[in-house]
Motif scaffolding. Sequence first.
Motif, PDB file in Angstrom:
ATOM      1  N   SER A  16       0.836  -1.199   0.000  1.00 35.38           N
ATOM      2  CA  SER A  16       0.000   0.000   0.000  1.00 35.38           C
ATOM      3  C   SER A  16       0.872   1.249   0.000  1.00 35.38           C
ATOM      4  O   SER A  16       2.032   1.222   0.416  1.00 35.38           O
ATOM      5  CB  SER A  16      -0.918   0.008   1.215  1.00 35.38           C
ATOM      6  N   ASP A  17       0.301   2.366  -0.455  1.00 35.93           N
ATOM      7  CA  ASP A  17       1.042   3.630  -0.483  1.00 35.93           C
ATOM      8  C   ASP A  17       1.476   4.038   0.924  1.00 35.93           C
ATOM      9  O   ASP A  17       2.554   4.602   1.108  1.00 35.93           O
ATOM     10  CB  ASP A  17       0.173   4.739  -1.092  1.00 35.93           C
ATOM     11  N   GLU A  18       0.642   3.736   1.911  1.00 34.35           N
ATOM     12  CA  GLU A  18       0.988   4.104   3.285  1.00 34.35           C
ATOM     13  C   GLU A  18       2.185   3.315   3.786  1.00 34.35           C
ATOM     14  O   GLU A  18       3.124   3.891   4.361  1.00 34.35           O
ATOM     15  CB  GLU A  18      -0.199   3.865   4.218  1.00 34.35           C
ATOM     16  N   SER A  41       4.472   1.803   1.971  1.00 29.07           N
ATOM     17  CA  SER A  41       5.628   2.231   1.187  1.00 29.07           C
ATOM     18  C   SER A  41       6.151   3.571   1.680  1.00 29.07           C
ATOM     19  O   SER A  41       7.365   3.769   1.837  1.00 29.07           O
ATOM     20  CB  SER A  41       5.248   2.329  -0.294  1.00 29.07           C
ATOM     21  N   GLY A  42       5.236   4.516   1.933  1.00 25.55           N
ATOM     22  CA  GLY A  42       5.641   5.838   2.401  1.00 25.55           C
ATOM     23  C   GLY A  42       6.340   5.787   3.742  1.00 25.55           C
ATOM     24  O   GLY A  42       7.348   6.468   3.960  1.00 25.55           O
ATOM     25  N   LYS A  58       3.678  10.432  -2.534  1.00 24.03           N
ATOM     26  CA  LYS A  58       2.511   9.672  -2.995  1.00 24.03           C
ATOM     27  C   LYS A  58       1.641   9.247  -1.824  1.00 24.03           C
ATOM     28  O   LYS A  58       0.418   9.175  -1.933  1.00 24.03           O
ATOM     29  CB  LYS A  58       2.967   8.445  -3.784  1.00 24.03           C
ATOM     30  N   TRP A  59       2.289   8.986  -0.685  1.00 19.84           N
ATOM     31  CA  TRP A  59       1.561   8.553   0.514  1.00 19.84           C
ATOM     32  C   TRP A  59       0.890   9.724   1.215  1.00 19.84           C
ATOM     33  O   TRP A  59      -0.315   9.710   1.472  1.00 19.84           O
ATOM     34  CB  TRP A  59       2.518   7.840   1.461  1.00 19.84           C
ATOM     35  N   LYS A 118       7.934   8.127  -3.024  1.00 17.76           N
ATOM     36  CA  LYS A 118       7.015   7.265  -2.276  1.00 17.76           C
ATOM     37  C   LYS A 118       6.339   8.025  -1.136  1.00 17.76           C
ATOM     38  O   LYS A 118       5.153   7.836  -0.866  1.00 17.76           O
ATOM     39  CB  LYS A 118       7.753   6.051  -1.698  1.00 17.76           C
TER      40      LYS A 118
END
Length: 213
Positions: free
Chosen positions: A104-106, A108-109, A178-179, A175
Amino acid sequence: MFKFSKRELGDLTIAFVALTICFEIATAGMNVNGIISSLPIVIVGVVIGSISHELGHKFTAIKYGCDAEFKLWPLGLLLGLVTSFFGFVFASPGSIHIHPEYVSDEVSGRIFIAGPMVNMVLAIMLIVIAALIYPLNGHSSFFHLIYLICTIGFSVNSYLATFNLFPIYSLDGTKVLKWNAKIWIVAIVISGIMMLMSITIGAENMVKLFLVL
């Protein structure tokens, strides 16, 4: 399980050596005496900052149930070598690859902001230590060496945090942005201010200003 593969250890070793050479050229130029005298200080600053940055990624990835491996990017090292002859280092020696690749973006962030955050915390700790031992700086060669390591370490870690937060190519900033754009803005503003202060004012003058205040 927190571990490094043989290939990863090799890539990290090459990256650390190459970054050390780049920072040496940028700071001391082709002055052999300058390179020799500053080598231990730069090595400590670069190695601590670089290792901690990657460990921050790996530790956070493991926390979220992922594996993470550092892979060398030769072109990024070449770019760093070329720019170092102009007095600054613009390098991307490699990046962390997450397994599984799609998270998920979260997640990854959070994984990729960990590296810059570690550098920011280290930078603050080092400048505080430099301020604490400044009164002893002129009384002992040992304390003078620690003082220099801390001030240069502040500059290196501030740079590493800011550079990696740039939202370009495969850097951490892509990243993180994006998050969560707000978190990215706060992080890059803080690290950017520290880096600009190290460039314009200088870490040693920052210590003197802190003591006056």
